[in-house]
Design a protein around this motif. Structure first.
Motif, short mmCIF file in Angstrom:
data_model
loop_
_atom_site.label_atom_id
_atom_site.label_comp_id
_atom_site.label_asym_id
_atom_site.label_seq_id
_atom_site.Cartn_x
_atom_site.Cartn_y
_atom_site.Cartn_z
N CYS A 35 1.03 -1.23 0.39
CA CYS A 35 0.24 0.41 -0.08
C CYS A 35 1.30 1.71 0.56
O CYS A 35 0.95 1.91 -0.53
N GLY A 36 1.61 0.99 0.99
CA GLY A 36 3.04 2.41 0.68
C GLY A 36 3.36 2.61 -0.40
O GLY A 36 3.70 3.71 -0.91
N TYR A 37 3.91 1.48 -0.96
CA TYR A 37 4.90 1.53 -2.44
C TYR A 37 3.89 2.32 -3.43
O TYR A 37 4.11 3.41 -4.10
N TYR A 38 2.62 1.49 -3.48
CA TYR A 38 1.83 1.78 -4.83
C TYR A 38 1.57 3.70 -4.48
O TYR A 38 0.77 3.87 -5.25
N TRP A 39 1.24 3.15 -3.18
CA TRP A 39 0.93 5.46 -2.78
C TRP A 39 1.58 6.11 -2.67
O TRP A 39 1.43 7.33 -3.80
N VAL A 40 3.09 5.85 -3.14
CA VAL A 40 3.98 6.89 -3.22
C VAL A 40 3.78 7.07 -5.26
O VAL A 40 4.52 8.02 -5.84
N GLN A 41 3.74 5.50 -5.53
CA GLN A 41 3.96 6.03 -7.23
C GLN A 41 2.70 6.34 -7.97
O GLN A 41 2.25 6.26 -9.31
N ASP A 42 1.86 7.56 -7.08
CA ASP A 42 0.57 7.82 -7.11
C ASP A 42 -0.50 7.13 -7.94
O ASP A 42 -1.54 6.73 -8.65
N CYS A 43 -0.58 5.46 -7.41
CA CYS A 43 -1.37 5.41 -7.11
C CYS A 43 -1.73 4.58 -9.26
O CYS A 43 -3.14 4.02 -8.80
N ASN A 84 -7.18 3.92 -4.38
CA ASN A 84 -7.85 5.01 -5.57
C ASN A 84 -8.84 6.07 -5.26
O ASN A 84 -8.91 6.41 -5.97
N GLU A 85 -9.48 5.38 -4.15
CA GLU A 85 -10.48 6.16 -4.17
C GLU A 85 -10.32 8.03 -3.12
O GLU A 85 -10.83 8.31 -3.63
N GLN A 86 -9.07 7.19 -2.22
CA GLN A 86 -9.21 8.39 -1.83
C GLN A 86 -7.95 9.59 -2.77
O GLN A 86 -7.99 11.13 -2.92
N PHE A 87 -7.00 9.04 -2.69
CA PHE A 87 -6.11 9.59 -4.37
C PHE A 87 -7.25 10.27 -5.60
O PHE A 87 -6.53 11.45 -5.36
N ASP A 88 -8.01 10.34 -5.54
CA ASP A 88 -8.68 10.21 -6.74
C ASP A 88 -9.60 11.45 -6.03
O ASP A 88 -9.60 12.65 -7.16
N LEU A 89 -10.24 11.86 -4.82
CA LEU A 89 -10.92 12.91 -4.11
C LEU A 89 -9.83 13.92 -3.91
O LEU A 89 -9.78 15.48 -4.30
N LEU A 90 -8.88 13.46 -3.68
CA LEU A 90 -7.38 14.63 -3.22
C LEU A 90 -6.98 14.95 -4.31
O LEU A 90 -6.52 16.04 -4.32
N SER A 91 -6.97 13.83 -5.79
CA SER A 91 -6.10 14.81 -6.07
C SER A 91 -7.70 16.15 -7.32
O SER A 91 -7.34 16.75 -7.76
N GLU A 92 -8.42 15.30 -7.32
CA GLU A 92 -9.39 16.04 -7.90
C GLU A 92 -9.92 18.03 -6.66
O GLU A 92 -9.95 18.57 -7.66
N LYS A 93 -9.71 18.18 -5.25
CA LYS A 93 -9.07 18.89 -5.04
C LYS A 93 -8.39 19.37 -4.94
O LYS A 93 -7.96 20.50 -5.12
N ARG A 94 -7.36 19.02 -5.36
CA ARG A 94 -5.57 19.67 -6.08
C ARG A 94 -6.47 20.19 -7.25
O ARG A 94 -6.10 21.88 -7.27
N GLU A 95 -6.73 19.45 -8.03
CA GLU A 95 -7.35 20.43 -9.28
C GLU A 95 -8.45 21.87 -9.36
O GLU A 95 -8.09 23.00 -9.85
N LYS A 96 -9.05 21.73 -8.65
CA LYS A 96 -9.79 22.89 -7.70
C LYS A 96 -9.55 23.71 -7.70
O LYS A 96 -9.11 25.02 -7.86
#
Length: 228
Positions: A35-43, A84-96
């Protein structure tokens, strides 16, 4: 985005109730490392990357895939759903936030990256909880109902005394641990109880009385609910 999203949310209940909970400690340890490796690789990794990174544990990696804890989708892309759910949510907020900065003239340079506050999505939920707490009408054990939810039942035609008796019955019901929502439970319990102010025929009155008794109540000659 690894520097901008340095950590992910670990929900204890989801972990304890998930498939991984019943596996041995070595498999659990490997999964959290993945999970840690997957996260630092942007999922975004494929099976080859995963097997190369954990080449000394290929058998356990295969076991996690067979169990469905880690998924392999088309083109052998690795997928861990909760990350993936967390990454997509936070990435969307980042873009906004980045777009808002550009529109407001706050972007310092064209390639600037707006850093998201990872806890924003959770802060919103906490605010909602605070609002519900301020609006709370009744609570006991793990169940609660807000004033607005209570009003919905009043609007249907029940009196407050009727609803309070239902809440008391639910609170004293020995199997109430299985209920998840006091509002939905109360709504179900009052469904077969006659509303006040309605005179009923003898047949309907008897039918309503039987239904009321199932819930631990009784009714008077007009079909009005009264305590048992």
């Amino acid at each position: 985005m690894a520097n901008e999203l340095p950590y992910f949310r670990f929900t204890v209940q989801a972990w304890q109730n998930g498939k991984i909970a019943i596996e041995d400690y070595s498999l659990k340890g490997l999964f959290i490392d993945i999970c840690g490796y997957y996260w630092v690789q942007d999922c975004s990794i494929d099976l080859a990357m995963l097997e190369k990174r954990f080449r000394d544990a290929k058998e356990m990696v295969s076991q996690l895939i067979e169990l469905g804890i880690i998924k392999v989708i088309e083109d052998k892309i690795i997928c861990i759903d909760f990350l993936n759910e967390q990454f997509d949510l936070l990435s969307e907020k980042r873009e906004k936030r980045a777009n808002a900065g550009r529109l407001g003239g706050f972007a310092k340079r064209s390639n600037a990256k707006a850093k998201p506050e990872q806890t924003d999505s959770y802060k919103d939920k906490d605010k909602d909880k605070d609002k519900d707490k301020d609006n709370l009408y009744r609570s006991f054990l793990h169940l609660s109902i807000t004033s607005s939810e209570n009003k919905k039942l009043l609007d249907v035609g029940y009196t407050q005394s009727q609803l309070d008796m239902v809440y008391d019955k639910i609170e004293n019901y020995k199997n109430n641990k299985k209920y998840k929502s006091l509002f939905l439970t109360a709504k179900n319990w009052v469904a077969d109880i006659p509303k006040n102010g309605n005179d009923l025929s003898k047949t309907d009155l008897e039918k309503r009385s039987q239904e009321a008794r199932k819930r631990g109540f009784s009714v008077n000659e007009h079909g009005d609910i009264i305590s048992a």
